[in-house]
Design an enzyme around this catalytic site. Structure first.
Site, PDB file in Angstrom:
ATOM      1  N   GLY A   1       0.763  -1.304   0.235  1.00 12.96           N
ATOM      2  CA  GLY A   1      -0.111   0.020   0.002  1.00 12.96           C
ATOM      3  C   GLY A   1       0.790   1.169  -0.085  1.00 12.96           C
TER       4      GLY A   1
ATOM      5  N   LYS B   1       4.088  -8.928  -7.164  1.00 16.17           N
ATOM      6  CA  LYS B   1       3.969  -7.291  -6.948  1.00 16.17           C
ATOM      7  C   LYS B   1       5.025  -6.623  -7.759  1.00 16.17           C
ATOM      8  CE  LYS B   1       1.348  -7.311  -2.788  1.00 16.17           C
ATOM      9  NZ  LYS B   1       1.320  -6.777  -1.343  1.00 16.17           N
TER      10      LYS B   1
ATOM     11  N   ASN C   1       5.924  -5.724   8.377  1.00 16.96           N
ATOM     12  CA  ASN C   1       6.211  -6.622   9.383  1.00 16.96           C
ATOM     13  C   ASN C   1       7.843  -6.096  10.059  1.00 16.96           C
ATOM     14  OD1 ASN C   1       8.489  -8.737   8.357  1.00 16.96           O
ATOM     15  ND2 ASN C   1       6.918  -8.189   6.678  1.00 16.96           N
TER      16      ASN C   1
ATOM     17  N   CYS D   1      22.875  -0.275  22.265  1.00 19.74           N
ATOM     18  CA  CYS D   1      22.074  -0.850  21.062  1.00 19.74           C
ATOM     19  C   CYS D   1      22.404  -2.466  20.874  1.00 19.74           C
ATOM     20  CB  CYS D   1      22.112   0.005  19.895  1.00 19.74           C
ATOM     21  SG  CYS D   1      21.035  -0.927  18.534  1.00 19.74           S
TER      22      CYS D   1
ATOM     23  N   CYS E   1      25.602  -0.997  14.556  1.00 21.97           N
ATOM     24  CA  CYS E   1      25.137   0.259  15.096  1.00 21.97           C
ATOM     25  C   CYS E   1      26.158   0.699  16.122  1.00 21.97           C
ATOM     26  CB  CYS E   1      23.552   0.244  15.806  1.00 21.97           C
ATOM     27  SG  CYS E   1      22.937   1.718  16.566  1.00 21.97           S
TER      28      CYS E   1
ATOM     29  N   ASN F   1      12.119 -12.956  -0.313  1.00 21.52           N
ATOM     30  CA  ASN F   1      11.827 -12.519   0.713  1.00 21.52           C
ATOM     31  C   ASN F   1      13.177 -12.299   1.563  1.00 21.52           C
ATOM     32  OD1 ASN F   1      11.130 -12.230   3.732  1.00 21.52           O
ATOM     33  ND2 ASN F   1      10.399 -14.151   3.956  1.00 21.52           N
TER      34      ASN F   1
ATOM     35  N   CYS G   1      -8.020  -9.505   9.973  1.00 18.29           N
ATOM     36  CA  CYS G   1      -6.773  -8.743   9.427  1.00 18.29           C
ATOM     37  C   CYS G   1      -6.732  -7.091   9.676  1.00 18.29           C
ATOM     38  CB  CYS G   1      -7.190  -8.841   7.949  1.00 18.29           C
ATOM     39  SG  CYS G   1      -8.589  -7.871   7.343  1.00 18.29           S
TER      40      CYS G   1
ATOM     41  N   CYS H   1      17.700   0.446  18.254  1.00 16.64           N
ATOM     42  CA  CYS H   1      17.896   1.184  19.428  1.00 16.64           C
ATOM     43  C   CYS H   1      16.841   1.274  20.314  1.00 16.64           C
ATOM     44  CB  CYS H   1      18.443   2.567  18.911  1.00 16.64           C
ATOM     45  SG  CYS H   1      20.137   2.825  18.160  1.00 16.64           S
TER      46      CYS H   1
ATOM     47  N   ASP I   1       9.987  -7.428  -3.333  1.00 17.95           N
ATOM     48  CA  ASP I   1       8.793  -8.128  -2.601  1.00 17.95           C
ATOM     49  C   ASP I   1       8.795  -9.222  -3.141  1.00 17.95           C
ATOM     50  OD1 ASP I   1       6.313  -8.287  -1.634  1.00 17.95           O
ATOM     51  OD2 ASP I   1       5.944  -6.159  -1.472  1.00 17.95           O
TER      52      ASP I   1
END
Length: 397
Positions: A76, A120, A177, A296, A301, A143, A243, A222, A97
């Site tokens: 989206g 997609k 996610n 962290c 990082c 993925n 959903c 962090c 994707d």
């Protein structure tokens, strides 16, 4: 048997479909444009973009063709983000994707029902090439959270710049996610790549974007969400038949904020927001800056924080304000300027007060009413004054 008019209509319909097929197979409805032009003609798709340069907003808009951006997640927010960047004439767009287009996606923007079942990235690339064939679009249908695919993702953003072997200029996270966000965070921290994180809430009435500069600002690890901090498997939180909500309006607004700040970063104009939120219920846009966490959990990082601390700090030169001198030595007409908040000087004092908004003044102020007793002097006469005393007072007047 069909009439002549019906046959003509069928021929026109078939010719129109043939033109669409030819345009699609060629990758776009127009020829490629080698150089952006500011010429104001109906056939120039870049005239309104180049107007930003003429108006002094951007110094050199055509530099956008030398920029490469990776969009992770073509849902989206990601599909609209890719669409906007394509229309802006970005040089190179790399899409990531592994999902397919479904009819359940039609409540959002960009995809069409005839694309259901397609991957997609392929469906997006086909549409984007049709919109602007000048943009180089690469697709990656896997993925990024798996071990094998993460290495491919890392290499893709490390070598996906305009010049072969150089990193991309920016990574845009449009995933839904936390696992994918953490994968992007780890990759960008390892490569020291700036990136934007974006998201929309499950109730579809709020969203945000966050600009992450490894070592300078807080990364996604962090201050992680509870799901990440407690190592909770997101799949266990999902329920059958339930959903998340989604609104094309909220996703369009978040995508707009994301692309707007992307353009400001790539073309060096305006101020890029470190964190910009959106609350649709009250139309509230909070802003803040997030500092990195010295403890962290992401080791890359910590390394980037050390690198940033070791950099020489830029010396800030204090600007000496110039003394303002009057443009004209003489003021023939007696014109005076007052501040907008100087209500005392901008409004005549008439004895009456009016409550008006700041910055406004009354065009007409009615004169104050005067009492006859204020303009004429009177002498009080008591009832016990004698006639002689009254006559004496009248003579003295």
């Amino acid at each position: 048997m069909a009439t002549m008019e019906e046959l003509k209509l069928q021929i026109e319909t078939l010719q129109s479909e043939l033109c669409k097929l030819k345009a699609t197979s060629a990758g776009g409805a127009r020829e490629k444009i080698e150089k952006m032009s500011s010429e104001v003609v109906d056939s120039n798709p870049y005239s309104r973009l180049m107007a930003l340069q003429r108006m002094g907003i951007v110094s050199e808009y055509e530099r956008i063709r030398q920029k490469s951006v990776a969009v992770v997640g073509v849902g989206g927010v990601g599909s609209v983000t890719a669409d906007m960047l394509t229309r802006c004439g970005i040089g190179k767009l790399i899409l990531f994707d592994y999902d397919k287009v479904e009819l359940a996606n039609m409540n959002r923007l960009f995809f069409t029902p005839d694309q259901a079942g397609l991957s997609k990235v392929e469906a997006a690339a086909k549409t984007l090439n049709f919109i602007n064939p000048d943009v180089k679009i690469l697709t990656n249908n896997y993925n990024i959270t798996t071990v094998e695919s993460f290495d491919k993702f890392l290499n893709a953003i490390k070598t996906g710049g305009i010049e072969e072997g150089t990193p991309v200029d920016l990574v845009l996270s449009c995933v839904d996610n936390f696992e994918a966000r953490m994968a992007i965070n780890t990759a960008c921290n390892e490569l020291s790549l700036n990136w934007f994180e974006s998201g929309v809430s499950e109730n579809a009435v709020s969203g945000h974007i966050q600009f992450i500069r490894p070592g300078d600002t807080a990364c996604f690890a962090c201050a992680p969400p509870l799901v990440v901090a407690e190592n909770i498997d997101e799949k266990t939180l999902k329920r059958e038949g339930v959903c998340a909500a989604s609104l094309p309006t909220t996703m369009g607004i978040v995508a707009g904020m994301l692309v707007q700040n992307t353009l400001k970063y790539l073309l060096n104009f305006g101020t890029v927001s470190d964190y910009l939120g959106y609350n649709a219920l009250i139309d509230f846009f909070p802003k803040m800056s997030l500092k990195p966490n010295p403890t962290c959990d992401d080791r890359f990082c910590i390394d980037r924080q050390k690198d940033y601390a070791a950099r020489p700090k830029e010396e800030r030169v204090e600007e000496v304000p110039e003394e303002e001198t009057p443009l004209h030595e003489e003021n023939l007409y007696g014109i005076e300027l007052v501040a907008e908040d100087d209500t005392q000087g901008s409004q005549p004092s008439t004895g009456t007060t009016h409550s008006i908004s700041t910055g406004l003044k009354l065009a007409y102020e009615p004169p104050a009413s005067t009492k006859h007793s204020e303009t004429t002097s009177t002498t009080a006469v008591s009832d016990d004054v004698s006639l002689d005393e009254l006559m004496a007072q009248m003579k003295s007047m």
